[in-house]
Design a protein around this motif. Structure first.
Motif: not given
Length: 441
Positions: A58, A60-63, A98-99, A102-104, A133-134
């Protein structure tokens, strides 16, 4: 007693599922951590060291701000930031998700290795599932003819789902090898190489699929490609067929301010560039299948055969406001002599407001039926519920599928309702409608 081996096998499968592991990666993680939710890894590369078939990682979100120190390895001419070479199995994929909720975002603007192309994810493993994810900011650092990629695939039976590749200089997704890969509900947009070859971005497609011989059954489904400096979807120099199903392409060949850049085709369906004849050119060339796709306001062609040396299958596609909506240009097997398109199978296609509607099509040498041009039907605004192009970039549905809105959908009074031919896909009414969208009656 004969049931014992079967019961044993079922027990082993259940135990495998029970003992599958879950790992976590986070922007504030550390690769000295055990990869738990409380103590996550910092990189996907570290997570790959730990996984086995059936495991899930998984994100987690963030940059995640990637650096050159995180380049996993150099593969030929590529600096591979994340190198996924560990495979799952048919029943136990390795998953990088992606968790939930949330948006990784993986950001690569600081990764500028001298003299190398950049591959954000270089995938040689098989039975891998990446989702949600991105990728942004992937760089090009070579002045001559070159390219970089967000994803480069060489494995088989992989799933790339709900991925977003945007605002960089690289091709969004690129396949050279591998069979039975599914690229599902992915977006590639605003990608432009402004550094190499005088900055026209002539290699930066949203999606490129160029399988070598033996790499079969690759499918793009539910994808969108827009404002990429070259083409939306490109299959030049393919040794095998590719299918594009329910995909959208719009505004390719332009910057986001509509400045002219590269080629600008929505769907570029074949061809072999400047290759010589002989073993480099498959004989027969593979037939591409482009079905239920939408192509809008691309700089050049909406749907383009691109000098291919055979025909392809074009079913239930909609084209709107492209320079040419359907350009079926082919080449003879000498790969030098351009001729009007031959051996194409075209069914139930619909176009409107192209500067040219249909170009370079030898109708006598193709299998044509129930297309707007051979039915001699001319569209008008009154045929469509909406032509509002802002709907093209509407948010996707929660399951990642394309937004369900009224763009280019037919009014109940449209002349294109029930004018298609039954080619084996579900439809409503007496017969299929023309174009990419079946009416709801």
């Amino acid at each position: 007693m004969k049931r014992l081996p079967l019961l044993l096998l079922l027990a082993v499968c259940q135990l495998s599922a029970v003992f599958a592991n879950t790992y976590y990666v986070a922007p504030d993680g550390n690769n000295n951590n055990p990869g738990t939710k409380a103590e996550p890894f910092a990189t996907i590369q570290k997570a790959q060291d730990a996984v086995k078939p059936g495991d899930t990682v998984y994100l987690r979100g963030g940059t995640y701000h990637l650096t050159e120190a995180q380049i996993a390895r150099t593969e030929k001419i590529y600096a591979c930031v994340t190198f996924l070479d560990k495979s799952g199995t048919a029943n136990q994929y390795i998953s990088y998700f992606a968790y939930p909720g949330e948006k990784p975002v993986f950001e690569y603007s600081a990764v500028k290795p001298e003299g190398l192309r950049v591959a954000a994810f270089y995938v040689t493993g098989s039975y891998i599932h990446l989702k949600g994810f991105e990728i942004t900011g992937v760089q090009v650092t070579i002045k001559a003819h070159t390219q970089s990629e967000c994803f480069e695939n060489h494995g088989s039976n992989n799933i790339y789902e709900m991925l977003s590749m945007h605002d960089g200089m690289a091709i969004g997704f690129y396949l050279l090898e591998g069979s039975n890969n599914l690229i599902l509900n992915c977006d590639a947009y605003r990608n432009w190489d402004y550094f190499s070859e005088n900055g026209r971005g002539g290699n930066t497609d949203g999606f490129g699929c160029h399988p070598r011989p033996g790499s079969k059954n690759n499918i793009f489904r539910g994808c969108r490609s827009w404002f990429n400096s070259d083409d939306g979807y490109d299959v030049i120099s393919s040794g095998e067929s590719t299918t594009f199903d329910h995909c959208w392409a719009f505004y390719n060949g332009y910057a986001s301010d509509f400045k002219s850049e590269g080629d600008g085709n929505g769907f570029k369906g074949g061809g072999y560039g400047n290759k010589r004849t002989g073993s480099e050119i498959p004989d027969p060339a593979p037939r591409m299948t482009i079905q239920f796709c939408l192509s809008v306001h691309n700089k050049a062609n909406g749907f383009y055969s691109n000098h291919h040396t055979s025909g392809s299958n074009w079913y239930n596609n909609s084209a709107y406001r492209n320079s040419t909506n359907f350009n079926m240009l082919n080449r003879l097997k000498d790969n030098a002599t351009d001729v009007p398109g031959f051996d194409h199978k075209m069914r139930n296609n619909l176009g409107y407001k192209g500067n040219q509607e249909v170009q370079n099509l030898d109708a006598a040498k193709c299998d044509l039926a129930n297309n707007y041009f051979d039915l001699q039907l001319q569209a008008s605004d009154a045929d469509f519920i909406s032509l509002d192009e802002s709907l093209l970039t509407a948010p996707r549905n929660a399951d990642g599928s394309l937004p369900n809105n009224d763009f280019m959908k037919l009014k109940p009074t449209s002349q294109f309702i029930d004018k298609g031919q039954d080619i084996g896909f579900p439809f409503k009414g007496k017969a299929p409608d023309l174009g990419a969208f079946e009416s709801g009656k």
